[in-house]
Enzyme design. Structure first.
Site, PDB file in Angstrom:
ATOM      1  N   LYS A 137      68.008  23.739 194.159  1.00 42.65           N
ATOM      2  CA  LYS A 137      69.375  24.218 194.372  1.00 42.65           C
ATOM      3  C   LYS A 137      70.009  23.377 195.483  1.00 42.65           C
ATOM      4  CE  LYS A 137      68.469  28.003 191.831  1.00 42.65           C
ATOM      5  NZ  LYS A 137      69.074  28.275 190.529  1.00 42.65           N
TER       6      LYS A 137
ATOM      7  N   HIS B 168      63.646  26.546 178.865  1.00 43.14           N
ATOM      8  CA  HIS B 168      64.547  27.491 179.526  1.00 43.14           C
ATOM      9  C   HIS B 168      65.331  28.243 178.460  1.00 43.14           C
ATOM     10  CE1 HIS B 168      67.725  29.185 181.974  1.00 43.14           C
ATOM     11  NE2 HIS B 168      66.970  28.964 183.023  1.00 43.14           N
TER      12      HIS B 168
END
Length: 467
Positions: free
Chosen positions: A166, A285
């Site tokens: 992130k 994902h």
């Protein structure tokens, strides 16, 4: 009567067959059906069977040119949903000949392609599928599976640790690679591209791949452990996706990643085949899954999407956390975690498993717990998911007050402490906090992490319950 008689006739006359005995080769589906007012459940269930197999809205003379009895879907059992008004579980059996071998795409196009917009239904949800061994044997499945992955990584007896880098968008490739290096150096096994990191103006894919590969090899040399970064190969075309996977392989990267729902099952299966042929692990994902699976009366339950992924191919898949910020009720989540990992799963309605499923030795998939989890969750995660899982802490690593590497150290220390305590016979559920506090005495990094996240809670009622 002999001969063709035009006109509209009720579906249930042809497609509702309660006397039908299911075959070992049938694909069985459990639908949660909410009929429109005035539509009897038998008609609604038969309509689902018809529209997802051979039927159309009127009688057609070409029906006489084929054997409907051989090819039609059949609604063979209906039961009301306890505690819900006007909801029924309708069981439908499909003959295997309706489906192309080795194509999840075709299976879904048939079973859920058209019928969800059907006017006689207020809502429809596919709750579970029983895929017969005869059909499973036409699929390659996961490129490698759980055991081969452990052997490749030389990591045994504990869950694997990951971290999503992130901020998910906006970093340059070099800074991104730096974050990867720090996390892996601190003790994580994997770092991860976020699902929406593909190839944007601020960071093109080739630059990211190069800097991440540099980070991986530097850390491996320093730690003596095998490391990986999930390089997201998802792209706008299948050709571009494979091109990225080829580049990852040429760099010597151990694992690539794909967004299987937004990318599509055809692309995913192609990538899974490439990965097996070239020794790459494949991380999956599930971006977009909640669009499909979140409403409890309409859509497709995630356990079906998970089964489909195991057939299409993937070595890891995100599967909810039970304890973090994202949806996931414990028993239901454990139900599809077993469906991902185990070879044979018994029917168990208390965990939402409608059919006994035999995977006939198709490799298993590692469930990935990710989303809003931190060191205080480690005992619960270790207990719930067991060794064959990947625990991913994004903010729970990078949010550490001292930086990324100490955040990774904190997670690794917490995990090792939990595994050691479990192996000594301690109860992680009741002693979890004590185990973490004891470990924190020996690790300043863990101690700091414990302090930061001691008050964080994501307390909401689960949306997806069994009733």
């Amino acid at each position: 009567s002999v001969g063709f008689k035009a006109g509209v006739k009720e579906y249930k006359l042809t497609y509702y067959t309660p006397e039908y005995k299911t075959k070992d080769t049938d694909i069985l589906a459990a639908f949660r059906v909410t009929p429109q007012p005035g539509v009897p459940p038998e008609e609604a269930g038969a309509a689902v069977a018809a529209e997802s197999s051979t039927g159309t809205w009127t009688t057609v003379w070409t029906d006489g040119l084929t054997s409907l009895d051989r090819y039609k879907g059949r609604c063979y059992h209906i039961e009301p949903v306890p505690g819900e008004k006007d909801q029924y579980i309708c069981y439908v059996a499909y003959p295997l000949d309706l489906f192309e071998e080795g194509s999840v795409t075709n299976m879904f196009t048939s079973i859920v392609g058209n019928v969800f917009g059907f006017k006689a239904l207020r809502a429809l949800r596919l709750e579970d599928l029983r895929v017969p061994p005869a059909y499973i044997k036409t699929f390659q499945g996961p490129p490698h599976g759980i055991q081969v992955e452990r052997d490749k990584l030389n990591k045994y007896g504990r869950p694997l640790l990951g971290c999503t880098i992130k901020p998910k968008l906006g970093l340059s490739a070099k800074n991104y690679g730096r974050a990867v290096y720090e996390c892996l150096r601190g003790g994580l096994d994997f770092t991860k591209d976020d699902e929406n990191v593909n190839s944007q103006p601020f960071m093109r894919w080739r630059d990211r791949f190069l800097f991440c590969a540099e980070a991986i090899f530097k850390v491996q040399a320093e730690t003596g452990e095998i490391k990986g970064h999930y390089l997201n190969a998802t792209a706008g075309t299948c050709e571009e996706m494979i091109k990225r996977a080829v580049f990852a392989r040429e760099l010597g990267a151990p694992i690539v990643m794909h967004d299987y729902l937004t990318g599509g099952f055809t692309a995913n299966t192609s990538l899974a085949h490439y990965c097996r042929d070239n020794g790459l692990l494949l991380h999956i994902h599930r971006a977009m899954h909640a669009v499909i699976d979140r409403q409890k009366n309409h859509g497709i339950h995630f356990r079906v999407l998970a089964k489909a992924l195991r057939m299409s191919g993937g070595d890891h898949i995100h599967s909810g956390t039970v304890v973090g910020k994202l949806e996931g009720e414990r028993d239901i989540t454990l139900g599809f975690v077993d469906l991902l990992r185990d070879d044979f799963i018994e029917k168990d309605r208390s965990r939402g498993i409608y059919f006994t499923q035999d995977w006939v030795s198709l490799p298993g998939v590692l469930p990935v717990a990710s989303g809003g989890i931190h060191v205080w969750h480690m005992p619960a995660l270790t207990e719930i998911f067991g060794d064959d899982s990947v625990l991913q802490f994004g903010g729970g690593t990078l949010g550490h007050p001292w930086g990324n590497a100490p955040g990774a150290v904190a997670n690794r220390v917490a995990l090792e402490a939990c595994v050691k305590a479990r192996n000594e016979g301690r109860d992680l559920a009741s002693e979890g906090n004590v185990i973490i506090r004891e470990a924190a005495k020996w690790s300043l990094e863990l101690s700091a992490a414990c302090e930061v996240w001691k008050e964080i809670r994501f307390n909401f009622e689960a949306v997806d319950t069994l009733h």
